[in-house]
Enzyme design. Sequence first.
Site, PDB file in Angstrom:
ATOM      1  N   ASN A   9      -4.604   0.504  -4.192  1.00 55.35           N
ATOM      2  CA  ASN A   9      -4.752   1.516  -5.240  1.00 55.35           C
ATOM      3  C   ASN A   9      -4.577   0.812  -6.580  1.00 55.35           C
ATOM      4  O   ASN A   9      -3.460   0.494  -6.972  1.00 55.35           O
ATOM      5  CB  ASN A   9      -3.683   2.602  -5.039  1.00 55.35           C
ATOM      6  CG  ASN A   9      -3.676   3.614  -6.169  1.00 55.35           C
ATOM      7  OD1 ASN A   9      -4.571   3.635  -7.002  1.00 55.35           O
ATOM      8  ND2 ASN A   9      -2.648   4.455  -6.197  1.00 55.35           N
ATOM      9  N   TRP A  10      -5.686   0.572  -7.237  1.00 52.13           N
ATOM     10  CA  TRP A  10      -5.629  -0.189  -8.495  1.00 52.13           C
ATOM     11  C   TRP A  10      -5.069   0.620  -9.651  1.00 52.13           C
ATOM     12  O   TRP A  10      -4.790   0.071 -10.719  1.00 52.13           O
ATOM     13  CB  TRP A  10      -7.028  -0.692  -8.871  1.00 52.13           C
ATOM     14  CG  TRP A  10      -7.565  -1.769  -7.972  1.00 52.13           C
ATOM     15  CD1 TRP A  10      -7.006  -2.251  -6.815  1.00 52.13           C
ATOM     16  CD2 TRP A  10      -8.777  -2.515  -8.160  1.00 52.13           C
ATOM     17  NE1 TRP A  10      -7.788  -3.238  -6.267  1.00 52.13           N
ATOM     18  CE2 TRP A  10      -8.889  -3.418  -7.077  1.00 52.13           C
ATOM     19  CE3 TRP A  10      -9.782  -2.499  -9.122  1.00 52.13           C
ATOM     20  CZ2 TRP A  10      -9.962  -4.304  -6.947  1.00 52.13           C
ATOM     21  CZ3 TRP A  10     -10.850  -3.375  -8.993  1.00 52.13           C
ATOM     22  CH2 TRP A  10     -10.936  -4.276  -7.920  1.00 52.13           C
ATOM     23  N   LYS A  11      -4.956   1.921  -9.470  1.00 49.86           N
ATOM     24  CA  LYS A  11      -4.485   2.808 -10.544  1.00 49.86           C
ATOM     25  C   LYS A  11      -5.334   2.584 -11.800  1.00 49.86           C
ATOM     26  O   LYS A  11      -6.525   2.314 -11.680  1.00 49.86           O
ATOM     27  CB  LYS A  11      -2.978   2.614 -10.781  1.00 49.86           C
ATOM     28  CG  LYS A  11      -2.188   2.728  -9.470  1.00 49.86           C
ATOM     29  CD  LYS A  11      -0.712   2.806  -9.649  1.00 49.86           C
ATOM     30  CE  LYS A  11      -0.033   2.907  -8.289  1.00 49.86           C
ATOM     31  NZ  LYS A  11       1.406   3.057  -8.368  1.00 49.86           N
ATOM     32  N   GLU A  97       2.012  10.099  -8.810  1.00 49.12           N
ATOM     33  CA  GLU A  97       1.695  10.062 -10.248  1.00 49.12           C
ATOM     34  C   GLU A  97       0.817  11.248 -10.640  1.00 49.12           C
ATOM     35  O   GLU A  97       0.931  11.776 -11.742  1.00 49.12           O
ATOM     36  CB  GLU A  97       1.034   8.714 -10.598  1.00 49.12           C
ATOM     37  CG  GLU A  97       2.051   7.580 -10.529  1.00 49.12           C
ATOM     38  CD  GLU A  97       1.495   6.233 -10.125  1.00 49.12           C
ATOM     39  OE1 GLU A  97       0.269   6.025 -10.183  1.00 49.12           O
ATOM     40  OE2 GLU A  97       2.300   5.364  -9.727  1.00 49.12           O
ATOM     41  N   GLU A 167       5.030   7.496   0.478  1.00 42.79           N
ATOM     42  CA  GLU A 167       5.393   6.686  -0.684  1.00 42.79           C
ATOM     43  C   GLU A 167       6.644   7.273  -1.342  1.00 42.79           C
ATOM     44  O   GLU A 167       6.537   8.198  -2.165  1.00 42.79           O
ATOM     45  CB  GLU A 167       4.257   6.683  -1.711  1.00 42.79           C
ATOM     46  CG  GLU A 167       2.959   6.109  -1.197  1.00 42.79           C
ATOM     47  CD  GLU A 167       2.088   5.565  -2.329  1.00 42.79           C
ATOM     48  OE1 GLU A 167       1.642   4.429  -2.212  1.00 42.79           O
ATOM     49  OE2 GLU A 167       1.890   6.263  -3.338  1.00 42.79           O
ATOM     50  N   GLY A 234       0.010  -0.825  -4.551  1.00 46.32           N
ATOM     51  CA  GLY A 234      -0.287  -0.709  -5.973  1.00 46.32           C
ATOM     52  C   GLY A 234      -0.347  -2.092  -6.609  1.00 46.32           C
ATOM     53  O   GLY A 234      -1.347  -2.806  -6.500  1.00 46.32           O
ATOM     54  N   GLY A 235       0.730  -2.482  -7.268  1.00 43.71           N
ATOM     55  CA  GLY A 235       0.771  -3.731  -8.040  1.00 43.71           C
ATOM     56  C   GLY A 235       0.237  -4.948  -7.299  1.00 43.71           C
ATOM     57  O   GLY A 235      -0.565  -5.729  -7.844  1.00 43.71           O
TER      58      GLY A 235
HETATM   59  P1  13P Z   1       3.424  -0.236  -6.045  1.00 38.44           P
HETATM   60  O1  13P Z   1       2.925  -1.026  -4.855  1.00 38.44           O
HETATM   61  O2  13P Z   1       3.023  -0.841  -7.357  1.00 38.44           O
HETATM   62  O3  13P Z   1       4.881   0.078  -5.937  1.00 38.44           O
HETATM   63  O4  13P Z   1       2.645   1.163  -6.005  1.00 38.44           O
HETATM   64  C1  13P Z   1       2.586   1.853  -4.801  1.00 38.44           C
HETATM   65  C2  13P Z   1       1.636   2.950  -4.972  1.00 38.44           C
HETATM   66  O5  13P Z   1       1.884   3.881  -5.710  1.00 38.44           O
HETATM   67  C3  13P Z   1       0.357   2.874  -4.256  1.00 38.44           C
HETATM   68  O6  13P Z   1      -0.318   4.070  -4.312  1.00 38.44           O
END
Ligand code: 13P
Length: 251
Positions: A9-11, A97, A167, A234-235
């Site tokens: 998930n690149w956000k 989010e 999550e 995510g990150g």
């Molecule tokens: P991180 O891996 O950056 O903690 O984010 C997790 C996430 O929200 C994936 O959807």
Amino acid sequence: MRQQIVAGNWKMNQTLEEGIELTRLILEKIDKPKGLVVIAPPLTHLKEIGKMLKVRKHFHLGAQNCHQEEKGAYTGEVSANMLASVGCEFVIIGHSERRQYFKEKNDVLAAKVNVVLSKGMRPIFCCGEPLHIREVDTHVGYVAKQLKASLFHLNEADFRKVVIAYEPIWAIGTGRTASSQQAQEMHHAIRVLIAKKYGKGVADSTSILYGGSCNAQNAAELLSQPDVDGGLIGGASLKADDFAVIVAAMK
Ligand code: 13P
């Protein structure tokens, strides 16, 4: 056996050019994944990145959200139909989010799940508790409520298409991951809940991913748990080397 899945998930990160380069590196570093790999870039990149993924087996395109209505006067929004038309196969629904910043509630999320399924795509449905709920030890009930409210109206055939991502909010982007025992406990509880509603066969074939500070260092331990069927990343999905290590940790 249920599918193992690692989804990135690149956000709201990466320009188109950066995203294309990141995808190129990911495809170069990951040869034959043991399960499915889903890349969920920003909307503006879907078409281009989708073209790159399409020619590779096991790689799939995902979106990070969609609107619950089919179409209409919703300025700035994107419909499930539009996502399907550019080749999306998965849509992340109910990310914390979205719940926090865009006030998406369980009933709206149920409608989003419906519209995604109706267009032939698979929802990656996110659930997870905030820290104060974990601290008073009511996290299992909290997550159960989220799942019941947004997923348990589905018939069995539709439910089988859903991927669940647990999550814990306190672990997202914080560097504070759930321990593998905490992840396993919740994933097992989710599977028991699904079994009660849809039967053991459905529960055993539902993929439940872990998300929240999952990285190249801790992925092997987390993903080795019997009820953890992959990760929503995510990150670490923005670094090709790290993402490749996580993908390689699939069972
Ligand atoms: P991180 O891996 O950056 O903690 O984010 C997790 C996430 O929200 C994936 O959807």
